[in-house]
Design a protein around this motif. Structure first.
Motif, PDB file in Angstrom:
ATOM      1  N   GLU A 187      -4.507  -3.146   6.628  1.00  0.00           N
ATOM      2  CA  GLU A 187      -3.559  -2.071   6.232  1.00  0.00           C
ATOM      3  C   GLU A 187      -2.103  -2.652   6.526  1.00  0.00           C
ATOM      4  O   GLU A 187      -1.763  -3.010   7.344  1.00  0.00           O
ATOM      5  CB  GLU A 187      -3.805  -0.918   7.072  1.00  0.00           C
ATOM      6  N   LEU A 204       2.899  -7.003  -3.106  1.00  0.00           N
ATOM      7  CA  LEU A 204       1.371  -7.605  -3.421  1.00  0.00           C
ATOM      8  C   LEU A 204       1.297  -8.873  -3.160  1.00  0.00           C
ATOM      9  O   LEU A 204       0.407  -9.411  -2.656  1.00  0.00           O
ATOM     10  CB  LEU A 204       1.173  -7.301  -4.830  1.00  0.00           C
ATOM     11  N   ALA A 225       0.967  -9.401   0.295  1.00  0.00           N
ATOM     12  CA  ALA A 225      -0.241  -8.972   0.767  1.00  0.00           C
ATOM     13  C   ALA A 225      -1.441  -9.808   0.742  1.00  0.00           C
ATOM     14  O   ALA A 225      -2.280 -10.412   1.346  1.00  0.00           O
ATOM     15  CB  ALA A 225      -0.644  -7.490   0.166  1.00  0.00           C
ATOM     16  N   ILE A 270      -7.480  -4.645   1.233  1.00  0.00           N
ATOM     17  CA  ILE A 270      -6.082  -4.554   1.734  1.00  0.00           C
ATOM     18  C   ILE A 270      -5.705  -3.236   1.216  1.00  0.00           C
ATOM     19  O   ILE A 270      -5.436  -2.834  -0.099  1.00  0.00           O
ATOM     20  CB  ILE A 270      -5.026  -5.864   0.938  1.00  0.00           C
ATOM     21  N   ASN A 271      -5.222  -2.171   2.042  1.00  0.00           N
ATOM     22  CA  ASN A 271      -4.735  -0.987   1.744  1.00  0.00           C
ATOM     23  C   ASN A 271      -3.415  -0.838   2.296  1.00  0.00           C
ATOM     24  O   ASN A 271      -2.767  -1.566   2.965  1.00  0.00           O
ATOM     25  CB  ASN A 271      -5.308   0.135   2.541  1.00  0.00           C
ATOM     26  N   ASN A 272      -2.728   0.275   1.690  1.00  0.00           N
ATOM     27  CA  ASN A 272      -1.070   0.283   1.923  1.00  0.00           C
ATOM     28  C   ASN A 272      -1.031   1.790   2.775  1.00  0.00           C
ATOM     29  O   ASN A 272      -1.881   2.544   2.586  1.00  0.00           O
ATOM     30  CB  ASN A 272      -0.400   0.379   0.779  1.00  0.00           C
ATOM     31  N   ASN A 315       1.122   4.552  -3.129  1.00  0.00           N
ATOM     32  CA  ASN A 315       1.420   3.430  -3.893  1.00  0.00           C
ATOM     33  C   ASN A 315       0.158   2.845  -4.837  1.00  0.00           C
ATOM     34  O   ASN A 315      -0.835   2.425  -4.228  1.00  0.00           O
ATOM     35  CB  ASN A 315       1.335   2.403  -2.788  1.00  0.00           C
ATOM     36  N   SER A 345      -0.218   0.442  -6.514  1.00  0.00           N
ATOM     37  CA  SER A 345      -0.523  -1.111  -6.479  1.00  0.00           C
ATOM     38  C   SER A 345      -1.896  -1.202  -5.519  1.00  0.00           C
ATOM     39  O   SER A 345      -2.333  -2.377  -5.484  1.00  0.00           O
ATOM     40  CB  SER A 345       0.451  -1.768  -6.025  1.00  0.00           C
ATOM     41  N   TYR A 346      -2.314  -0.395  -4.748  1.00  0.00           N
ATOM     42  CA  TYR A 346      -3.114  -0.830  -3.663  1.00  0.00           C
ATOM     43  C   TYR A 346      -4.371   0.305  -3.839  1.00  0.00           C
ATOM     44  O   TYR A 346      -4.069   1.435  -4.304  1.00  0.00           O
ATOM     45  CB  TYR A 346      -2.452  -0.548  -2.338  1.00  0.00           C
ATOM     46  N   PRO A 347      -5.583   0.148  -3.140  1.00  0.00           N
ATOM     47  CA  PRO A 347      -6.015  -1.271  -2.609  1.00  0.00           C
ATOM     48  C   PRO A 347      -6.188  -2.263  -3.646  1.00  0.00           C
ATOM     49  O   PRO A 347      -6.391  -1.968  -4.806  1.00  0.00           O
ATOM     50  CB  PRO A 347      -7.165  -0.675  -1.800  1.00  0.00           C
ATOM     51  N   ILE A 348      -6.264  -3.259  -3.049  1.00  0.00           N
ATOM     52  CA  ILE A 348      -6.722  -4.799  -3.675  1.00  0.00           C
ATOM     53  C   ILE A 348      -7.761  -5.284  -2.760  1.00  0.00           C
ATOM     54  O   ILE A 348      -7.953  -5.006  -1.617  1.00  0.00           O
ATOM     55  CB  ILE A 348      -5.553  -5.653  -3.806  1.00  0.00           C
ATOM     56  N   ASP A 362      -4.322  -7.074 -10.829  1.00  0.00           N
ATOM     57  CA  ASP A 362      -3.279  -6.081 -10.162  1.00  0.00           C
ATOM     58  C   ASP A 362      -2.898  -4.906 -11.046  1.00  0.00           C
ATOM     59  O   ASP A 362      -3.138  -4.786 -12.385  1.00  0.00           O
ATOM     60  CB  ASP A 362      -1.905  -7.078 -10.545  1.00  0.00           C
TER      61      ASP A 362
END
Length: 157
Positions: free
Chosen positions: A90, A97, A100, A125-127, A132, A134-137, A153
């Protein structure tokens, strides 16, 4: 032969005997079909050789502490399942990104080369900011690959 002659004399008894034998065969075949062959391993032979390159608890804990020392990381955890090391990271709200994704290099640092070439690594990967977009990835590194590949992305921040 006398037994068979007596049975044929009484057709009801013969029919009942045949039905009972068929029911017993049906029950046995159903039990055999639906019971689990628990002698086989869940993973088959996919885990052959894992004992020679087993990841120790202290190595995984070292990886987590290395990640948590990073400025952009709020928390990290891991779970090893078979030949896959699942890592959840996290990151803080303002983490880009590319920053991360760069954290994945820290994931494999705590392991020796033989372990990295044996295990698959999966990084979630979380924010902290759940809004947001753009997350999670997710990053994945197959044992035979040299680097992580990531989900597409959703935007740069």
């Amino acid at each position: 032969m006398k037994f068979i002659k007596k049975l044929t004399q009484n057709k009801v008894k013969l029919l009942l005997t045949i039905i009972i034998v068929l029911i017993i065969i049906l029950i046995i075949s159903t039990i055999v079909f639906f019971t689990d062959n628990s002698t086989k391993a869940n993973y088959g032979n996919r885990l052959d050789g894992i004992e020679e390159v087993k990841i120790q608890e202290d190595q995984a804990e070292e990886m987590v502490s290395t990640l948590e020392k990073e400025d952009k990381v709020s928390s990290a955890s891991y779970r090893i399942q078979g030949k896959i090391v699942n890592v959840t990271i996290e990151v803080k709200q303002d983490t880009a990104l590319k920053d991360a994704k760069a954290l994945t290099s820290k994931v494999t640092e705590s392991y020796d080369e033989e372990q990295v070439k044996f295990y698959d690594f999966q990084v979630f990967i979380n924010n902290e900011d759940e809004k947001n977009s753009s997350y999670p990835i997710i990053g994945y590194k197959k044992a035979t690959a040299d680097s992580f590949s990531f989900t597409k992305d959703r935007g740069d921040n």
